[in-house]
Motif scaffolding. Structure first.
Motif, PDB file in Angstrom:
ATOM      1  N   CYS A 179       4.957 145.901  40.537  1.00 27.10           N
ATOM      2  CA  CYS A 179       6.071 145.327  39.782  1.00 27.10           C
ATOM      3  C   CYS A 179       6.575 144.095  40.512  1.00 27.10           C
ATOM      4  CB  CYS A 179       7.200 146.334  39.623  1.00 27.10           C
ATOM      5  SG  CYS A 179       8.634 145.676  38.728  1.00 27.10           S
ATOM      6  N   THR A 180       6.723 142.992  39.785  1.00 26.56           N
ATOM      7  CA  THR A 180       7.332 141.786  40.329  1.00 26.56           C
ATOM      8  C   THR A 180       8.649 141.549  39.596  1.00 26.56           C
ATOM      9  OG1 THR A 180       5.185 140.808  40.829  1.00 26.56           O
ATOM     10  CG2 THR A 180       7.073 139.314  40.759  1.00 26.56           C
ATOM     11  N   ILE A 181       9.737 141.484  40.355  1.00 23.30           N
ATOM     12  CA  ILE A 181      11.061 141.210  39.798  1.00 23.30           C
ATOM     13  C   ILE A 181      11.363 139.740  40.037  1.00 23.30           C
ATOM     14  CG2 ILE A 181      13.486 141.885  39.779  1.00 23.30           C
ATOM     15  CD1 ILE A 181      12.724 144.432  41.193  1.00 23.30           C
ATOM     16  N   THR A 182      11.741 139.014  38.999  1.00 18.03           N
ATOM     17  CA  THR A 182      12.055 137.592  39.124  1.00 18.03           C
ATOM     18  C   THR A 182      13.422 137.331  38.518  1.00 18.03           C
ATOM     19  OG1 THR A 182       9.698 137.088  38.842  1.00 18.03           O
ATOM     20  CG2 THR A 182      11.232 135.246  38.672  1.00 18.03           C
ATOM     21  N   ALA A 183      14.272 136.605  39.263  1.00 16.94           N
ATOM     22  CA  ALA A 183      15.625 136.317  38.779  1.00 16.94           C
ATOM     23  C   ALA A 183      16.239 135.193  39.606  1.00 16.94           C
ATOM     24  CB  ALA A 183      16.507 137.561  38.867  1.00 16.94           C
ATOM     25  N   PRO A 184      17.247 134.507  39.062  1.00 20.29           N
ATOM     26  CA  PRO A 184      17.931 133.441  39.806  1.00 20.29           C
ATOM     27  C   PRO A 184      18.997 134.020  40.737  1.00 20.29           C
ATOM     28  CG  PRO A 184      18.850 133.571  37.610  1.00 20.29           C
ATOM     29  CD  PRO A 184      17.721 134.573  37.662  1.00 20.29           C
ATOM     30  N   GLY A 207      -0.168 130.256  50.676  1.00 21.22           N
ATOM     31  CA  GLY A 207       0.365 129.572  51.837  1.00 21.22           C
ATOM     32  C   GLY A 207       1.857 129.759  51.979  1.00 21.22           C
ATOM     33  N   GLN A 208       2.575 129.777  50.864  1.00 20.52           N
ATOM     34  CA  GLN A 208       4.027 129.892  50.923  1.00 20.52           C
ATOM     35  C   GLN A 208       4.480 131.316  51.171  1.00 20.52           C
ATOM     36  OE1 GLN A 208       5.569 128.242  47.308  1.00 20.52           O
ATOM     37  NE2 GLN A 208       5.616 126.194  48.124  1.00 20.52           N
ATOM     38  N   MET A 209       3.735 132.293  50.636  1.00 16.77           N
ATOM     39  CA  MET A 209       4.232 133.655  50.676  1.00 16.77           C
ATOM     40  C   MET A 209       3.423 134.572  51.574  1.00 16.77           C
ATOM     41  SD  MET A 209       5.321 134.165  46.723  1.00 16.77           S
ATOM     42  CE  MET A 209       4.111 133.121  45.944  1.00 16.77           C
ATOM     43  N   GLN A 210       2.269 134.104  52.071  1.00 12.25           N
ATOM     44  CA  GLN A 210       1.447 134.872  52.975  1.00 12.25           C
ATOM     45  C   GLN A 210       1.081 136.229  52.385  1.00 12.25           C
ATOM     46  OE1 GLN A 210       3.640 134.937  56.651  1.00 12.25           O
ATOM     47  NE2 GLN A 210       3.075 132.853  57.154  1.00 12.25           N
ATOM     48  N   LEU A 237      10.326 139.219  43.846  1.00 11.22           N
ATOM     49  CA  LEU A 237      10.072 140.341  44.745  1.00 11.22           C
ATOM     50  C   LEU A 237       8.931 141.158  44.160  1.00 11.22           C
ATOM     51  CD1 LEU A 237      12.694 142.654  46.419  1.00 11.22           C
ATOM     52  CD2 LEU A 237      10.663 143.609  45.352  1.00 11.22           C
ATOM     53  N   PHE A 238       7.864 141.310  44.937  1.00 11.09           N
ATOM     54  CA  PHE A 238       6.666 142.040  44.502  1.00 11.09           C
ATOM     55  C   PHE A 238       6.596 143.362  45.243  1.00 11.09           C
ATOM     56  CE2 PHE A 238       2.310 143.279  45.475  1.00 11.09           C
ATOM     57  CZ  PHE A 238       1.709 143.301  44.225  1.00 11.09           C
ATOM     58  N   TRP A 239       6.255 144.417  44.511  1.00 15.50           N
ATOM     59  CA  TRP A 239       6.117 145.736  45.114  1.00 15.50           C
ATOM     60  C   TRP A 239       4.975 146.462  44.434  1.00 15.50           C
ATOM     61  CZ3 TRP A 239       6.365 150.668  43.128  1.00 15.50           C
ATOM     62  CH2 TRP A 239       6.495 151.713  44.064  1.00 15.50           C
ATOM     63  N   ALA A 240       4.223 147.257  45.200  1.00 14.41           N
ATOM     64  CA  ALA A 240       3.105 148.005  44.626  1.00 14.41           C
ATOM     65  C   ALA A 240       2.924 149.314  45.367  1.00 14.41           C
ATOM     66  CB  ALA A 240       1.818 147.183  44.691  1.00 14.41           C
ATOM     67  N   GLU A 267       6.326 142.113  48.955  1.00 12.87           N
ATOM     68  CA  GLU A 267       6.370 140.686  49.268  1.00 12.87           C
ATOM     69  C   GLU A 267       7.616 140.086  48.630  1.00 12.87           C
ATOM     70  OE1 GLU A 267       4.444 139.210  51.293  1.00 12.87           O
ATOM     71  OE2 GLU A 267       2.737 140.579  51.431  1.00 12.87           O
ATOM     72  N   LEU A 268       8.201 139.084  49.276  1.00 14.86           N
ATOM     73  CA  LEU A 268       9.387 138.400  48.762  1.00 14.86           C
ATOM     74  C   LEU A 268       9.149 136.904  48.823  1.00 14.86           C
ATOM     75  CD1 LEU A 268      12.376 138.874  47.797  1.00 14.86           C
ATOM     76  CD2 LEU A 268      13.032 138.493  50.184  1.00 14.86           C
ATOM     77  N   ALA A 269       9.463 136.179  47.743  1.00 14.32           N
ATOM     78  CA  ALA A 269       9.235 134.740  47.705  1.00 14.32           C
ATOM     79  C   ALA A 269      10.433 134.027  47.101  1.00 14.32           C
ATOM     80  CB  ALA A 269       7.988 134.424  46.874  1.00 14.32           C
ATOM     81  N   ASN A 270      10.834 132.921  47.714  1.00 12.59           N
ATOM     82  CA  ASN A 270      11.883 132.067  47.171  1.00 12.59           C
ATOM     83  C   ASN A 270      11.244 130.938  46.377  1.00 12.59           C
ATOM     84  OD1 ASN A 270      14.124 133.417  48.360  1.00 12.59           O
ATOM     85  ND2 ASN A 270      13.557 132.527  50.329  1.00 12.59           N
TER      86      ASN A 270
END
Length: 263
Positions: free
Chosen positions: A232-237, A104-107, A223-226, A213-216
């Motif tokens: 690959c999902t990159i996660t960082a503050p 729901g949040q990231m569609q 940030l998800f990419w395939a 896909e990008l999610a806050n």
């Protein structure tokens, strides 16, 4: 204040201490930068978890799991066995609900939201670690690349993100039940301020996976990419713009067979 335990640090990060205890802890942390940095990482993890799951926790209990319904079911089918079964269904439903919350949040499609959830979960667990943040140290990157490539059955390089101010700490192998082969690689980086970035890499989930896909997530961004070879999902503050810039560097190096990363 002496003999501060990790449980007390976690309670402080969660805001569970009294005002007096919290003030004493702040004074204690002011003299201990390493402990203060660890508490800051705990607070980022708490914020991410709250962002991901608070809406699910706030949902009303489904009518089929109401106390009255459970009581009636128990009377008809020998009580406690059926109540336990209903409780198990509720817990499974709560876990699935987290996935639908991400949808729901990231569609995103089902597989993308599950991989993002897996990546964020692994990120929030391991960025808090000090000695055991990674399984293989970044100094042994050649072995790490060979080992993870073999386990994921794809060529996997260790991206150099020093131009973005990030030092490579190393990586680890993780279970990934949502993708072929059931394995994922996590690579971890750290900037000069101690903030950590992780890459969660899996073999390609399949042809119906979204390419981007990008999610806050509170203080963190994912940030998800395939493509046909990997995801690959990159996660960082970091803010989205900074993460997108780093992503271009990541995907130009991560797999030598990839040639088409665009945001």
């Amino acid at each position: 204040m002496s003999d501060v335990t990790r449980d007390q640090l976690m309670a402080h990060a969660d805001g569970s201490l009294s005002a007096e205890e919290s003030a004493a802890m702040d004074a204690w942390l002011a003299e201990r930068p390493e402990a203060a940095a660890e508490v800051a990482r705990m607070q980022r993890q708490t914020d991410a978890i709250r962002t991901l799951y608070a809406p699910v926790a706030a949902e009303p209990i489904p009518p089929r799991l109401s106390v009255e319904r459970l009581r009636q079911s128990g009377e008809k089918r020998r009580g406690r066995l059926w109540i336990k079964a209903a409780a198990a269904v509720f817990l499974i439903g709560l876990g699935l609900g987290a996935g639908w919350l991400l949808r729901g949040q990231m569609q995103t499609s089902g597989i993308a939201d599950r991989l993002i959830a897996d990546a964020v979960s692994a990120h929030t667990v391991y960025v808090l670690e000090n000695r055991h943040a990674v399984e293989v140290n970044g100094a042994d990157s050649e072995h790490l690349s060979s080992w993870l490539s073999n386990r994921l059955q794809t060529t996997l390089a260790m991206p150099d993100l020093s131009a973005s101010g990030l030092n490579f700490l190393g990586g680890r192998l993780l279970p990934a039940p949502n993708v072929p082969g059931g394995r994922a690689a996590q690579l971890m980086y750290e900037d000069a301020a101690g903030a950590r970035l992780t890459l969660y890499v899996t073999p390609s989930p399949g042809p119906d996976t979204p390419s981007y896909e990008l999610a806050n997530l509170g203080l963190d961004t994912a940030l998800f990419w395939a493509d046909a070879a990997i995801s690959c999902t990159i996660t960082a503050p970091y803010p989205a713009e900074k993460l997108q810039s780093i992503a271009r560097t990541v995907f130009s190096q991560l797999n030598p067979t990839l040639t088409d990363y665009r945001t």
